[in-house]
Scaffold this motif. Sequence first.
Motif, mmCIF file in Angstrom:
data_model
loop_
_atom_site.group_PDB
_atom_site.id
_atom_site.type_symbol
_atom_site.label_atom_id
_atom_site.label_comp_id
_atom_site.label_asym_id
_atom_site.label_seq_id
_atom_site.Cartn_x
_atom_site.Cartn_y
_atom_site.Cartn_z
ATOM 1 N N THR A 140 60.184 7.003 61.853
ATOM 2 C CA THR A 140 59.325 7.108 63.040
ATOM 3 C C THR A 140 59.939 6.338 64.201
ATOM 4 O O THR A 140 59.890 6.794 65.357
ATOM 5 C CB THR A 140 57.915 6.564 62.732
ATOM 6 O OG1 THR A 140 57.406 7.206 61.562
ATOM 7 C CG2 THR A 140 56.970 6.801 63.893
ATOM 8 N N ALA A 141 60.551 5.188 63.914
ATOM 9 C CA ALA A 141 61.192 4.395 64.963
ATOM 10 C C ALA A 141 62.348 5.179 65.591
ATOM 11 O O ALA A 141 62.524 5.183 66.820
ATOM 12 C CB ALA A 141 61.691 3.075 64.386
ATOM 13 N N ARG A 142 63.116 5.871 64.776
ATOM 14 C CA ARG A 142 64.238 6.661 65.308
ATOM 15 C C ARG A 142 63.721 7.806 66.167
ATOM 16 O O ARG A 142 64.306 8.143 67.211
ATOM 17 C CB ARG A 142 65.085 7.201 64.166
ATOM 18 C CG ARG A 142 65.888 6.125 63.450
ATOM 19 C CD ARG A 142 66.604 6.676 62.244
ATOM 20 N NE ARG A 142 67.312 5.620 61.511
ATOM 21 C CZ ARG A 142 67.646 5.688 60.247
ATOM 22 N NH1 ARG A 142 67.355 6.786 59.540
ATOM 23 N NH2 ARG A 142 68.277 4.695 59.661
ATOM 24 N N LYS A 143 62.630 8.423 65.740
ATOM 25 C CA LYS A 143 62.040 9.495 66.549
ATOM 26 C C LYS A 143 61.592 8.957 67.909
ATOM 27 O O LYS A 143 61.804 9.590 68.951
ATOM 28 C CB LYS A 143 60.851 10.111 65.810
ATOM 29 C CG LYS A 143 61.222 10.934 64.588
ATOM 30 C CD LYS A 143 59.965 11.466 63.902
ATOM 31 C CE LYS A 143 60.319 12.283 62.654
ATOM 32 N NZ LYS A 143 59.098 12.797 61.967
ATOM 33 N N PHE A 144 60.961 7.771 67.890
ATOM 34 C CA PHE A 144 60.471 7.199 69.146
ATOM 35 C C PHE A 144 61.638 6.870 70.068
ATOM 36 O O PHE A 144 61.620 7.193 71.267
ATOM 37 C CB PHE A 144 59.643 5.938 68.864
ATOM 38 C CG PHE A 144 58.732 5.553 69.993
ATOM 39 C CD1 PHE A 144 57.372 5.816 69.940
ATOM 40 C CD2 PHE A 144 59.229 4.937 71.139
ATOM 41 C CE1 PHE A 144 56.535 5.472 70.996
ATOM 42 C CE2 PHE A 144 58.412 4.594 72.194
ATOM 43 C CZ PHE A 144 57.039 4.858 72.116
ATOM 44 N N GLU A 186 54.614 9.015 73.778
ATOM 45 C CA GLU A 186 53.759 9.374 72.647
ATOM 46 C C GLU A 186 53.251 10.814 72.796
ATOM 47 O O GLU A 186 53.202 11.570 71.817
ATOM 48 C CB GLU A 186 52.581 8.400 72.551
ATOM 49 C CG GLU A 186 51.651 8.682 71.371
ATOM 50 C CD GLU A 186 50.550 7.661 71.235
ATOM 51 O OE1 GLU A 186 49.647 7.888 70.405
ATOM 52 O OE2 GLU A 186 50.568 6.640 71.957
ATOM 53 N N GLN A 187 52.894 11.217 74.015
ATOM 54 C CA GLN A 187 52.430 12.589 74.245
ATOM 55 C C GLN A 187 53.533 13.597 73.911
ATOM 56 O O GLN A 187 53.262 14.653 73.318
ATOM 57 C CB GLN A 187 51.989 12.744 75.707
ATOM 58 C CG GLN A 187 50.692 12.013 76.040
ATOM 59 C CD GLN A 187 50.402 12.014 77.534
ATOM 60 O OE1 GLN A 187 51.286 12.281 78.360
ATOM 61 N NE2 GLN A 187 49.154 11.716 77.888
ATOM 62 N N VAL A 188 54.769 13.266 74.283
ATOM 63 C CA VAL A 188 55.895 14.157 73.967
ATOM 64 C C VAL A 188 56.066 14.268 72.454
ATOM 65 O O VAL A 188 56.201 15.374 71.902
ATOM 66 C CB VAL A 188 57.187 13.639 74.631
ATOM 67 C CG1 VAL A 188 58.405 14.400 74.099
ATOM 68 C CG2 VAL A 188 57.092 13.781 76.155
ATOM 69 N N LEU A 189 56.052 13.158 71.760
ATOM 70 C CA LEU A 189 56.243 13.167 70.312
ATOM 71 C C LEU A 189 55.148 13.944 69.587
ATOM 72 O O LEU A 189 55.399 14.619 68.590
ATOM 73 C CB LEU A 189 56.282 11.725 69.773
ATOM 74 C CG LEU A 189 57.566 10.935 70.053
ATOM 75 C CD1 LEU A 189 57.358 9.464 69.742
ATOM 76 C CD2 LEU A 189 58.722 11.492 69.224
ATOM 77 N N CYS A 190 53.925 13.851 70.115
ATOM 78 C CA CYS A 190 52.782 14.510 69.466
ATOM 79 C C CYS A 190 52.552 15.923 69.996
ATOM 80 O O CYS A 190 51.629 16.619 69.535
ATOM 81 C CB CYS A 190 51.521 13.674 69.648
ATOM 82 S SG CYS A 190 51.601 12.076 68.831
ATOM 83 N N GLU A 198 51.575 10.337 60.393
ATOM 84 C CA GLU A 198 52.616 9.614 61.125
ATOM 85 C C GLU A 198 52.167 9.240 62.538
ATOM 86 O O GLU A 198 52.674 8.272 63.113
ATOM 87 C CB GLU A 198 53.897 10.461 61.186
ATOM 88 C CG GLU A 198 55.113 9.674 61.640
ATOM 89 C CD GLU A 198 56.380 10.503 61.651
ATOM 90 O OE1 GLU A 198 57.469 9.912 61.796
ATOM 91 O OE2 GLU A 198 56.283 11.762 61.530
ATOM 92 N N VAL A 199 51.195 9.980 63.080
ATOM 93 C CA VAL A 199 50.693 9.671 64.429
ATOM 94 C C VAL A 199 50.159 8.238 64.472
ATOM 95 O O VAL A 199 50.340 7.507 65.455
ATOM 96 C CB VAL A 199 49.599 10.675 64.839
ATOM 97 C CG1 VAL A 199 48.935 10.249 66.147
ATOM 98 C CG2 VAL A 199 50.194 12.076 64.976
ATOM 99 N N GLY A 200 49.518 7.809 63.386
ATOM 100 C CA GLY A 200 48.956 6.464 63.342
ATOM 101 C C GLY A 200 49.993 5.362 63.333
ATOM 102 O O GLY A 200 49.658 4.184 63.535
ATOM 103 N N LEU A 201 51.262 5.721 63.088
ATOM 104 C CA LEU A 201 52.325 4.718 63.076
ATOM 105 C C LEU A 201 52.937 4.488 64.458
ATOM 106 O O LEU A 201 53.674 3.519 64.649
ATOM 107 C CB LEU A 201 53.442 5.144 62.116
ATOM 108 C CG LEU A 201 53.135 5.102 60.620
ATOM 109 C CD1 LEU A 201 54.341 5.617 59.837
ATOM 110 C CD2 LEU A 201 52.806 3.681 60.185
#
Length: 589
Positions: A403-407, A424-428, A453-456
């Motif tokens: 998740t950190a790498r995705k962010f 966060e909006q882009v990721l979700c 994963e959204v909660g992380l």
Amino acid sequence: MPPETLPTLQRVFGFPGFRGVQADVVGRVLDRRRTLAVMPTGAGKSLCYQLPAVMMDGCCVVVSPLIALMHDQLRAAEAVGIRAATLTSVDQNRGETIARFRDGALDLLYVAPERASSGHFRDLLESARLSLFAIDEAHCVSEWGHDFRPDYRLLAPLMDHFPDVPRLALTATADAHTRADILQQLGIDREGLIVSGFDRPNIRYAISPRSNLNQQLADVIRANPGPGIVYAQTRAATEKLAEALARTGRPTRAYHAGLDPAIRAKNQADFVASEDMVICATVAFGMGIDKPDVRFVAHAGLPKSIEGYYQETGRAGRDGDPSVAHMFWGAEDFARARQRIGEVEPERQPGERQRLSALGALVETGGCRRHVLLRHFGENPVEDCGNCDNCLGSPDARDATETARKFLSAVFRTGQMFGATYVEQVLCGQSTERSLMNGHENLSVWAIVDGDEVGLIKPVLRALMLRDALRTNAHGGLEFGPAARALLKGEASLSVVVPPKRERRGRRAGAATAANPADNPLFEALRTRRRELAQAAGVPPYVIFHDSVLRDMAAQRPASRAELALLSGIGARKLDAYGDAFLEVIRGA
């Protein structure tokens, strides 16, 4: 140790024996040996010089950093019959105090380091017999300490002028490096170091991410009925929090250096005298407060150092009763701290970064908070203290490296210019006018996070900011920090702690076990009488007796002065002054 030591301890202070390392410290002082005592707040440091001051010929000169602290200690000393005085810029009776000192009519004289280091004061000391130099808050002498005061460096030449007078340095907050510096600066041999340990087992530690701060603090206040301190990072924040938290129904006050001096003094005096007030303050508040019945300390943001955190939380529960220390932090706290480090002198920056890293370890751990805290001060504590949020709540530690790498990838691919909410909006995959306009819905990172994963995302963001993998630029956008590369290249991992979900709980939720038998009518009647006596004498209630003494009265119901004198904490002076008043309440119950 002289045979009259224990009888004097019982007669003056009402204690049947010493606690912890008090006997070792007092013994060295009475043997006229130089000593540095490192003792946690609430361990009875002041007794280590007050008792020798009563027993030794001459006057003990106590150097203390704040006038308010001196006046608090003066009240406590006078309450047990010690002949004491302060010599400060606000005292109107300076001439009388000097005359008493020269006449040998004082056991204790409290002064500030600025006065103590002056030539005029040295001349004054030559006019009377001295028994002891006591240096309180001795960590202020060290540049490695978190409260360095240059005037403390001038105390050694003063004391060297009186080589036959023993010296005692006292502090609750000093790591190994700071302890070594104190010994050197104050001319104390290493064999004179006594360390009693740093643990405060009566304090329950808790640390939470900041979300709805006003509500979080209100929950702490409602859970802990006694007096409390809320530390804020700015003057404006203290006033806003005091106004918001007044809605809990508790009396609240603000305290900071920018207030009118008369208002600031009144707010402090009201808090010291209160049994339920909450004061919202900057870190300047507290060192000058010798209030034993503070039931909670809350931090509305990250402290400046782990030493500062230890000292500030140590203002809770000085009476030994269960108390709470709760810190609320945000990722931006670490970003601001790093910015401040970049503004200090280059030679100080490595030490400041080390302090921030220690705070990060305390905040980030999924294990015992107390273990991390005490390890910092060189101790080897147990792995599970049973009295912090992690030991009591079993937090969920998760590997969030992916998740950190995705962010981080989303931050990079959107140009390292947007804030956390947008990333966060882009990721979700939350479509907005801005994401359409920027063409970000066509990126490979669009909508790659869903489900659990959204909660992380928010815990991961905090962890990335804490580790300096992400920083904020001048416009609030996220950009890479030096730790980002290792995560993206698979050379480092990241785990986050997800606190257990908490249900809505009752009034005592989140509090340490209640120390006071509030359902005991006699205990409440004794508290009422104490309050009346304190108001009549113009002193805080705790100066009369601590709650622990009232609890013993309520439990044992002494019927005479002789029986009352057997309770711990009731010396001869207090027995004469207040014994009959409390016996009257007990007989009428």
